[in-house]
Design an enzyme around this catalytic site. Sequence first.
Site, short mmCIF file in Angstrom:
data_model
loop_
_atom_site.label_atom_id
_atom_site.label_comp_id
_atom_site.label_asym_id
_atom_site.label_seq_id
_atom_site.Cartn_x
_atom_site.Cartn_y
_atom_site.Cartn_z
N ARG A 319 47.51 45.82 33.38
CA ARG A 319 46.05 45.66 33.35
C ARG A 319 45.33 46.60 34.32
O ARG A 319 44.14 46.80 34.23
CB ARG A 319 45.72 44.19 33.64
CG ARG A 319 44.26 43.84 33.80
CD ARG A 319 43.49 44.11 32.50
NE ARG A 319 42.09 43.79 32.64
CZ ARG A 319 41.20 44.57 33.25
NH1 ARG A 319 41.56 45.71 33.81
NH2 ARG A 319 39.93 44.21 33.31
N LYS A 320 46.05 47.10 35.31
CA LYS A 320 45.47 47.98 36.33
C LYS A 320 44.20 47.35 36.91
O LYS A 320 43.11 47.93 36.85
CB LYS A 320 45.18 49.37 35.77
CG LYS A 320 46.44 50.07 35.27
CD LYS A 320 46.18 51.48 34.80
CE LYS A 320 47.43 52.19 34.38
NZ LYS A 320 48.05 51.67 33.14
N PHE A 321 44.34 46.17 37.49
CA PHE A 321 43.19 45.48 38.08
C PHE A 321 42.57 46.37 39.15
O PHE A 321 43.29 46.91 40.01
CB PHE A 321 43.63 44.16 38.70
CG PHE A 321 43.96 43.11 37.68
CD1 PHE A 321 42.94 42.46 36.98
CD2 PHE A 321 45.27 42.79 37.38
CE1 PHE A 321 43.24 41.50 36.04
CE2 PHE A 321 45.57 41.84 36.43
CZ PHE A 321 44.55 41.19 35.75
N THR A 347 49.90 45.25 36.95
CA THR A 347 49.63 46.43 37.78
C THR A 347 48.28 46.28 38.48
O THR A 347 47.34 45.70 37.94
CB THR A 347 49.63 47.73 36.94
OG1 THR A 347 48.92 47.48 35.73
CG2 THR A 347 51.01 48.22 36.65
#
Length: 486
Positions: A319-321, A347
């Site tokens: 999700r690459k928060f 992620t």
Amino acid sequence: MDTSSPATIQSLDEIILEFYAAGVIKLGQYKLKSGVMSPIYIDLRELIGFPKLLNTAAQLLHNVIRQKSSSISCDVLCGAPYAAVPVCTLVTVAQNIPMVMRRKEVKEYGTKKAVEGPVKDGAKCVIIDDVCTSGLSIMETATDLRKVGLVVEHAVILLDREAGGPFNLQNEGITLHSVMTLSYVCQTLVKSGKLDPKMAKQIEQFMASQAPDPKPQKVVNGNGLSKTWKQQSFSARAEHTSNAVAKHLFQLMDRKKSNLIVAADLTSTEAILNLADAIGPNICAFKIHADIIDGFSEDFVSKLKELSQTHRFLIFEDRKFSDIGSTVARQYGGGVFQIAHWADMVTIQPTPGPAVIEGLKKGQRSGHGIGGALIAEMSSKGALPNKENVAATIQMAHDHPEDIMGYICQSDIDDEPRFVRMTPGVHISEAGDTLGQQYVLPETVIENCADAVIVGRGITEAFKPSEAARMYQTRAFEAYLKRTSQ
Ligand code: 5BU
């Protein structure tokens, strides 16, 4: 396992021998629910033929609930259908706590209830079961109980087969308490001469192939110098981490002989599930992007989770928060995707600073922490890391060892063995794509900086994805073995 006093150990040993004499513990070749053949089988359904033993089993379970009453709060009990229903009835009487019953097959007529008995919204229900392998059966029961409004946080069982059950259940917010473990049963049978040590070895090997089994290893070279993180084995590094997800992943990679994470960037739920089923045995984690999947649904998630338990892999949401804490708390814990309910790993972009980790912790729904993989370096051409950013990312990981399980990186950025290094941009052809992706060979990244390789199109676009997965698995794991033998 409760072995707190010598008297308890003594009586537990005697009980195990009585179970063995009654045929409740059997040695031979038996097919488990998962389809795997096991050299030992514990069939607690046999207990109903031995009222005294049935009562003993109930007392053992009852003792666990009583001894842990400060942590296990319990308004109602549920025996997992059907083996545990008789023993649960006895615990109900001993504890004077009501009980509900879960039906596996809902009736076509009458009330059509899946759960019978005194169901009160918000009441805390403790599941009683006989044996736990991967935790799947307990989860099925918990799902039905939760659907009718009961709160399920604990399960108490007689025997833990040590095949990842406690971890999988913790992931679902359920703490597993067991009276005894399979290794303890084997030790007792060997001590009493009922089990041949050779056979015990066979059972031990079987268990090792099934489950994480942390064996501490000394981390020094022959010359007495400390080994670098690259030289240490996954099982030794599992001992260095307090992060539950990193520990599990290190153990899983070691047991499954796979440090391959697949990037399943497909858009159809059916194609993703088919891929997970086909290559599940070859991977340690299955990475998805929930937001590119057409028809993403609760049903898809529950099927993927079932496959993850059957094939023993972690679910990884890329999700690459990257936002302020209050926003990521909602993105992680709620919204359309409800990521915190099903992802073992996610992620995280470090750019917002430590607030992003605090936000994720707030949105957390599982019991094992967020399983955060901090992105230190991206694989795409022109990505913008600089030395200060990478140093700050490493500092963030070191400051949050309970929540950060590892890094996404392209180079050797840290000396600390406790973190799992994962590298995307891996392919057996180093040509790259037309949108900035750059590829490196699996051997090169394992030698340089990675514990696990993340491979997407190298597998999903291969003529035969399952053969490609096998090939990447072999090449990446052999590179790891070579690295640790140096
Ligand atoms: P590929 O098909 O092997 O190129 O897929 C790589 C996957 O890894 C894909 O899901 C990307 O979103 C993901 N990825 C990446 O390629 N590079 C990065 O730095 C990060 C993630 Br972070």
